[in-house]
Scaffold this motif. Structure first.
Motif, PDB file in Angstrom:
ATOM      1  N   GLN A  94     -14.553 -47.626  45.055  1.00 30.14           N
ATOM      2  CA  GLN A  94     -15.538 -47.246  44.034  1.00 30.14           C
ATOM      3  C   GLN A  94     -14.876 -47.171  42.661  1.00 30.14           C
ATOM      4  O   GLN A  94     -13.781 -46.628  42.505  1.00 30.14           O
ATOM      5  CB  GLN A  94     -16.153 -45.906  44.403  1.00 30.14           C
ATOM      6  CG  GLN A  94     -17.396 -45.562  43.656  1.00 30.14           C
ATOM      7  CD  GLN A  94     -18.054 -44.334  44.264  1.00 30.14           C
ATOM      8  OE1 GLN A  94     -17.381 -43.366  44.607  1.00 30.14           O
ATOM      9  NE2 GLN A  94     -19.362 -44.388  44.392  1.00 30.14           N
ATOM     10  N   GLU A  95     -15.558 -47.730  41.663  1.00 30.09           N
ATOM     11  CA  GLU A  95     -15.062 -47.710  40.282  1.00 30.09           C
ATOM     12  C   GLU A  95     -14.897 -46.269  39.811  1.00 30.09           C
ATOM     13  O   GLU A  95     -15.755 -45.428  40.028  1.00 30.09           O
ATOM     14  CB  GLU A  95     -16.036 -48.430  39.345  1.00 30.09           C
ATOM     15  CG  GLU A  95     -16.182 -49.911  39.618  1.00 30.09           C
ATOM     16  CD  GLU A  95     -14.995 -50.732  39.159  1.00 30.09           C
ATOM     17  OE1 GLU A  95     -14.220 -50.262  38.305  1.00 30.09           O
ATOM     18  OE2 GLU A  95     -14.824 -51.844  39.677  1.00 30.09           O
ATOM     19  N   SER A 125     -12.856 -43.982  40.859  1.00 32.23           N
ATOM     20  CA  SER A 125     -12.528 -42.977  41.874  1.00 32.23           C
ATOM     21  C   SER A 125     -11.027 -42.853  42.148  1.00 32.23           C
ATOM     22  O   SER A 125     -10.623 -41.928  42.841  1.00 32.23           O
ATOM     23  CB  SER A 125     -13.239 -43.316  43.194  1.00 32.23           C
ATOM     24  OG  SER A 125     -12.695 -44.484  43.761  1.00 32.23           O
ATOM     25  N   ARG A 158      -7.398 -41.731  41.892  1.00 32.94           N
ATOM     26  CA  ARG A 158      -6.644 -40.624  41.310  1.00 32.94           C
ATOM     27  C   ARG A 158      -5.263 -40.590  41.951  1.00 32.94           C
ATOM     28  O   ARG A 158      -5.145 -40.578  43.165  1.00 32.94           O
ATOM     29  CB  ARG A 158      -7.356 -39.298  41.563  1.00 32.94           C
ATOM     30  CG  ARG A 158      -8.706 -39.204  40.886  1.00 32.94           C
ATOM     31  CD  ARG A 158      -9.445 -37.919  41.245  1.00 32.94           C
ATOM     32  NE  ARG A 158      -9.579 -37.637  42.662  1.00 32.94           N
ATOM     33  CZ  ARG A 158     -10.450 -38.208  43.487  1.00 32.94           C
ATOM     34  NH1 ARG A 158     -11.274 -39.123  43.034  1.00 32.94           N
ATOM     35  NH2 ARG A 158     -10.505 -37.866  44.763  1.00 32.94           N
ATOM     36  N   PHE A 176      -8.932 -41.982  46.580  1.00 31.96           N
ATOM     37  CA  PHE A 176      -9.959 -42.892  46.079  1.00 31.96           C
ATOM     38  C   PHE A 176     -11.149 -42.822  47.017  1.00 31.96           C
ATOM     39  O   PHE A 176     -11.109 -42.144  48.051  1.00 31.96           O
ATOM     40  CB  PHE A 176      -9.420 -44.325  45.949  1.00 31.96           C
ATOM     41  CG  PHE A 176      -8.844 -44.905  47.210  1.00 31.96           C
ATOM     42  CD1 PHE A 176      -9.620 -45.659  48.071  1.00 31.96           C
ATOM     43  CD2 PHE A 176      -7.510 -44.694  47.540  1.00 31.96           C
ATOM     44  CE1 PHE A 176      -9.087 -46.197  49.229  1.00 31.96           C
ATOM     45  CE2 PHE A 176      -6.958 -45.225  48.692  1.00 31.96           C
ATOM     46  CZ  PHE A 176      -7.749 -45.982  49.544  1.00 31.96           C
ATOM     47  N   THR A 177     -12.217 -43.496  46.656  1.00 34.25           N
ATOM     48  CA  THR A 177     -13.432 -43.484  47.455  1.00 34.25           C
ATOM     49  C   THR A 177     -13.765 -44.898  47.887  1.00 34.25           C
ATOM     50  O   THR A 177     -13.753 -45.817  47.070  1.00 34.25           O
ATOM     51  CB  THR A 177     -14.609 -42.897  46.644  1.00 34.25           C
ATOM     52  OG1 THR A 177     -14.246 -41.584  46.202  1.00 34.25           O
ATOM     53  CG2 THR A 177     -15.865 -42.817  47.469  1.00 34.25           C
ATOM     54  N   ALA A 210     -16.765 -47.175  49.286  1.00 33.14           N
ATOM     55  CA  ALA A 210     -18.222 -47.068  49.280  1.00 33.14           C
ATOM     56  C   ALA A 210     -18.877 -48.375  49.698  1.00 33.14           C
ATOM     57  O   ALA A 210     -18.272 -49.448  49.626  1.00 33.14           O
ATOM     58  CB  ALA A 210     -18.702 -46.672  47.885  1.00 33.14           C
ATOM     59  N   ALA A 238     -20.556 -43.256  50.898  1.00 36.18           N
ATOM     60  CA  ALA A 238     -19.185 -43.287  50.385  1.00 36.18           C
ATOM     61  C   ALA A 238     -18.353 -42.278  51.158  1.00 36.18           C
ATOM     62  O   ALA A 238     -18.862 -41.251  51.608  1.00 36.18           O
ATOM     63  CB  ALA A 238     -19.165 -42.959  48.898  1.00 36.18           C
ATOM     64  N   GLY A 279     -14.478 -40.314  50.933  1.00 42.38           N
ATOM     65  CA  GLY A 279     -13.252 -40.047  50.205  1.00 42.38           C
ATOM     66  C   GLY A 279     -12.047 -40.370  51.079  1.00 42.38           C
ATOM     67  O   GLY A 279     -12.045 -40.082  52.271  1.00 42.38           O
ATOM     68  N   GLU A 300      -9.717 -50.954  41.787  1.00 41.50           N
ATOM     69  CA  GLU A 300     -11.098 -50.494  41.925  1.00 41.50           C
ATOM     70  C   GLU A 300     -12.047 -51.687  41.929  1.00 41.50           C
ATOM     71  O   GLU A 300     -11.802 -52.693  41.273  1.00 41.50           O
ATOM     72  CB  GLU A 300     -11.433 -49.539  40.788  1.00 41.50           C
ATOM     73  CG  GLU A 300     -10.626 -48.262  40.857  1.00 41.50           C
ATOM     74  CD  GLU A 300     -10.870 -47.345  39.672  1.00 41.50           C
ATOM     75  OE1 GLU A 300     -11.411 -47.806  38.655  1.00 41.50           O
ATOM     76  OE2 GLU A 300     -10.511 -46.169  39.771  1.00 41.50           O
TER      77      GLU A 300
END
Length: 152
Positions: free
Chosen positions: A60-61, A63, A65, A74-75, A77, A82, A84, A97
């Protein structure tokens, strides 16, 4: 019983034993033969924590870290949900991403996916066939045709 009848009955018994053994193996592996699950599959099937599986979808854009000690969150999706993801280690060079990814690991009790392996596409034309098919089925990804899902 003649010699031919004994031989045929022995062959029949051997084939039945093999068939039963294969049936038991396939029955035991019926849920683990899947290449990966999408986030919407996880929400629909309610995968229990501690079960090891592969999670596939798009990163996911916004997300991504980075934390301490090479910890990355990150996520992943798709259109249906979605999940984590937390990963500790070095990400593939082409990880970014908005890209297709498959992570291997397990869910913790809070619903966070703890990954120990992250796989990313190797060039701009590749997306694992299973990920592309799942995203196409959900209407989320529009590939350029067969060349976009070629095998490595």
């Amino acid at each position: 019983m003649t010699r031919k009848q004994r031989r045929l009955s022995l062959i029949g018994a051997g084939l039945s034993t093999i068939a039963v053994a294969l049936g038991l193996v396939f029955f035991a592996m019926r849920d683990s033969i899947v290449f990966f699950h999408t986030p919407s599959d996880i929400h629909e099937k309610v995968v229990s924590p501690g079960t090891r599986f592969r999670l596939g979808g798009l990163v996911q854009e916004g997300s991504l870290r980075r934390g301490e000690h090479q910890t990355i969150a990150f996520t992943i999706a798709d259109t249906g949900g979605a999940v984590g993801v937390q990963y500790r280690g070095l990400l593939p060079d082409l990880f970014r991403e908005g890209q297709g990814v498959v992570a291997e690991g397990m869910l913790d009790p809070t619903g966070l996916f703890k990954a120990d392996t992250v796989l990313a596409k190797h060039d701009e034309n590749y997306l694992p066939r299973e990920v592309a098919d799942a995203l196409k089925k959900q209407g989320h990804w529009q590939g350029a045709g067969p060349a976009s899902t070629r095998s490595p």
